[in-house]
Design a protein around this motif. Structure first.
Motif, PDB file in Angstrom:
ATOM      1  N   SER A 105     -20.233 -10.262   0.135  1.00 34.27           N
ATOM      2  CA  SER A 105     -19.932 -11.344   1.075  1.00 34.27           C
ATOM      3  C   SER A 105     -18.427 -11.488   1.283  1.00 34.27           C
ATOM      4  CB  SER A 105     -20.508 -12.665   0.570  1.00 34.27           C
ATOM      5  OG  SER A 105     -21.893 -12.566   0.420  1.00 34.27           O
ATOM      6  N   SER A 106     -17.657 -11.297   0.220  1.00 33.18           N
ATOM      7  CA  SER A 106     -16.198 -11.355   0.340  1.00 33.18           C
ATOM      8  C   SER A 106     -15.691 -10.229   1.238  1.00 33.18           C
ATOM      9  CB  SER A 106     -15.542 -11.258  -1.037  1.00 33.18           C
ATOM     10  OG  SER A 106     -15.929 -12.350  -1.838  1.00 33.18           O
ATOM     11  N   TYR A 107     -16.272  -9.047   1.071  1.00 34.15           N
ATOM     12  CA  TYR A 107     -15.934  -7.903   1.924  1.00 34.15           C
ATOM     13  C   TYR A 107     -16.265  -8.222   3.381  1.00 34.15           C
ATOM     14  CZ  TYR A 107     -16.266  -3.193   3.878  1.00 34.15           C
ATOM     15  OH  TYR A 107     -16.130  -2.089   4.667  1.00 34.15           O
ATOM     16  N   ILE A 159     -13.711  -8.589   6.656  1.00 32.82           N
ATOM     17  CA  ILE A 159     -13.865  -7.903   7.951  1.00 32.82           C
ATOM     18  C   ILE A 159     -13.838  -8.923   9.082  1.00 32.82           C
ATOM     19  CG2 ILE A 159     -15.502  -6.621   9.395  1.00 32.82           C
ATOM     20  CD1 ILE A 159     -16.311  -5.081   6.873  1.00 32.82           C
ATOM     21  N   GLU A 160     -14.547 -10.039   8.906  1.00 34.67           N
ATOM     22  CA  GLU A 160     -14.562 -11.076   9.943  1.00 34.67           C
ATOM     23  C   GLU A 160     -13.162 -11.608  10.233  1.00 34.67           C
ATOM     24  OE1 GLU A 160     -18.966 -13.078   9.181  1.00 34.67           O
ATOM     25  OE2 GLU A 160     -17.180 -14.135   8.508  1.00 34.67           O
ATOM     26  N   GLN A 161     -12.358 -11.766   9.200  1.00 33.82           N
ATOM     27  CA  GLN A 161     -11.017 -12.320   9.353  1.00 33.82           C
ATOM     28  C   GLN A 161      -9.973 -11.276   9.747  1.00 33.82           C
ATOM     29  OE1 GLN A 161     -10.501 -15.667   9.281  1.00 33.82           O
ATOM     30  NE2 GLN A 161     -12.736 -15.675   9.105  1.00 33.82           N
ATOM     31  N   GLY A 162     -10.353 -10.002   9.722  1.00 36.51           N
ATOM     32  CA  GLY A 162      -9.428  -8.942  10.086  1.00 36.51           C
ATOM     33  C   GLY A 162      -8.561  -8.463   8.939  1.00 36.51           C
ATOM     34  N   PHE A 199     -23.019 -16.859  14.445  1.00 35.22           N
ATOM     35  CA  PHE A 199     -23.588 -18.152  14.063  1.00 35.22           C
ATOM     36  C   PHE A 199     -22.653 -18.823  13.062  1.00 35.22           C
ATOM     37  CE2 PHE A 199     -26.415 -21.039  11.796  1.00 35.22           C
ATOM     38  CZ  PHE A 199     -27.086 -21.642  12.854  1.00 35.22           C
ATOM     39  N   GLU A 200     -22.335 -20.085  13.314  1.00 37.22           N
ATOM     40  CA  GLU A 200     -21.470 -20.854  12.418  1.00 37.22           C
ATOM     41  C   GLU A 200     -22.103 -22.199  12.096  1.00 37.22           C
ATOM     42  OE1 GLU A 200     -17.804 -21.232  14.562  1.00 37.22           O
ATOM     43  OE2 GLU A 200     -17.006 -19.352  13.750  1.00 37.22           O
ATOM     44  N   VAL A 201     -21.798 -22.688  10.908  1.00 38.58           N
ATOM     45  CA  VAL A 201     -22.192 -24.023  10.493  1.00 38.58           C
ATOM     46  C   VAL A 201     -20.912 -24.719  10.044  1.00 38.58           C
ATOM     47  CG1 VAL A 201     -23.587 -25.384   8.885  1.00 38.58           C
ATOM     48  CG2 VAL A 201     -24.458 -23.204   9.752  1.00 38.58           C
ATOM     49  N   ALA A 259     -21.313 -15.646   6.164  1.00 34.89           N
ATOM     50  CA  ALA A 259     -20.703 -14.857   5.083  1.00 34.89           C
ATOM     51  C   ALA A 259     -19.856 -15.761   4.188  1.00 34.89           C
ATOM     52  CB  ALA A 259     -19.858 -13.727   5.657  1.00 34.89           C
ATOM     53  N   THR A 260     -19.179 -16.725   4.770  1.00 34.76           N
ATOM     54  CA  THR A 260     -18.374 -17.675   3.994  1.00 34.76           C
ATOM     55  C   THR A 260     -19.266 -18.508   3.077  1.00 34.76           C
ATOM     56  OG1 THR A 260     -16.857 -17.806   5.881  1.00 34.76           O
ATOM     57  CG2 THR A 260     -16.623 -19.482   4.163  1.00 34.76           C
ATOM     58  N   PHE A 261     -20.366 -18.999   3.612  1.00 35.36           N
ATOM     59  CA  PHE A 261     -21.309 -19.748   2.785  1.00 35.36           C
ATOM     60  C   PHE A 261     -21.875 -18.875   1.678  1.00 35.36           C
ATOM     61  CE2 PHE A 261     -21.475 -22.646   6.435  1.00 35.36           C
ATOM     62  CZ  PHE A 261     -21.371 -23.858   5.775  1.00 35.36           C
ATOM     63  N   ASN A 262     -22.147 -17.617   2.017  1.00 33.12           N
ATOM     64  CA  ASN A 262     -22.712 -16.697   1.040  1.00 33.12           C
ATOM     65  C   ASN A 262     -21.749 -16.446  -0.120  1.00 33.12           C
ATOM     66  OD1 ASN A 262     -25.094 -15.435   0.442  1.00 33.12           O
ATOM     67  ND2 ASN A 262     -24.745 -13.681   1.767  1.00 33.12           N
ATOM     68  N   ILE A 263     -20.444 -16.443   0.150  1.00 37.53           N
ATOM     69  CA  ILE A 263     -19.450 -16.279  -0.914  1.00 37.53           C
ATOM     70  C   ILE A 263     -19.583 -17.403  -1.933  1.00 37.53           C
ATOM     71  CG2 ILE A 263     -16.977 -16.421  -1.443  1.00 37.53           C
ATOM     72  CD1 ILE A 263     -16.460 -14.970   1.206  1.00 37.53           C
ATOM     73  N   VAL A 264     -19.590 -18.624  -1.445  1.00 36.34           N
ATOM     74  CA  VAL A 264     -19.661 -19.796  -2.329  1.00 36.34           C
ATOM     75  C   VAL A 264     -20.983 -19.831  -3.078  1.00 36.34           C
ATOM     76  CG1 VAL A 264     -19.647 -22.322  -2.370  1.00 36.34           C
ATOM     77  CG2 VAL A 264     -18.081 -21.096  -0.852  1.00 36.34           C
TER      78      VAL A 264
END
Length: 161
Positions: A81-83, A87-90, A128-130, A136-141
């Motif tokens: 998820s961090s990976y 990628i999402e953040q560039g 999709f964002e919440v 992916a950010t939620f998945n990290i946490v």
């Protein structure tokens, strides 16, 4: 009492894994947001965890080893998820998993349209964002928390027996 705690913790993790998968499939099929290749891969650890917890709850003698396996699975999910977030953040360049190139250069218009419909979403595109955060950010946490919980229960397993 400690057996109830471990069983309760495993049941909560089990239910959470089912909820995570249900949410992913709901977003994909009901809300019509196509997942990227990494999003699809990030579902696999949840599926494996459900299987392991089911086995653990059925055969109680595998509880201790299942806790360490779950810890490793959730830590791997944290890294994945961090990976994906990178990628999402560039921060990280996309890998071959996210490659969307069409192999054949001589496709007809109809064949090209069919290929475009089959192509997955680019890994750096957030569909999709919440609360302004990607899944992916939620998945990290979430994966970091689940990894910590399973490690905690593994380390306290012998003390509570």
């Amino acid at each position: 009492m400690s057996e109830i705690k471990h069983k309760t913790a495993l049941n909560i993790i089990f239910l959470f894994c089912i909820f995570a998968l249900f949410s992913a499939y709901f977003i994909q099929y009901i809300l019509k947001h196509q997942p990227c290749n990494l999003c699809l891969i990030e579902r696999i650890p949840y599926i494996i965890s459900i299987i392991i917890i089911s086995i653990c709850l059925f055969f109680k003698k595998f509880e201790k080893i299942s806790l360490i396996i779950l810890s490793l699975i959730f830590f791997f999910l944290f890294l994945l998820s961090s990976y994906h977030f990178g990628i999402e953040q560039g921060f990280i360049k996309e890998s071959i998993v996210c490659d969307l190139s069409v192999e054949s250069n001589n496709l007809s218009k109809e064949a090209l349209l069919i290929e475009l419909k089959k192509m997955p979403v680019n890994c750096k595109d957030v569909t999709f964002e919440v609360f302004g955060l990607s899944l992916a950010t939620f998945n990290i946490v979430i994966s970091l928390m689940l990894s910590a919980i399973t490690i905690k229960y593994f380390l306290s397993y012998e003390k509570n027996k």
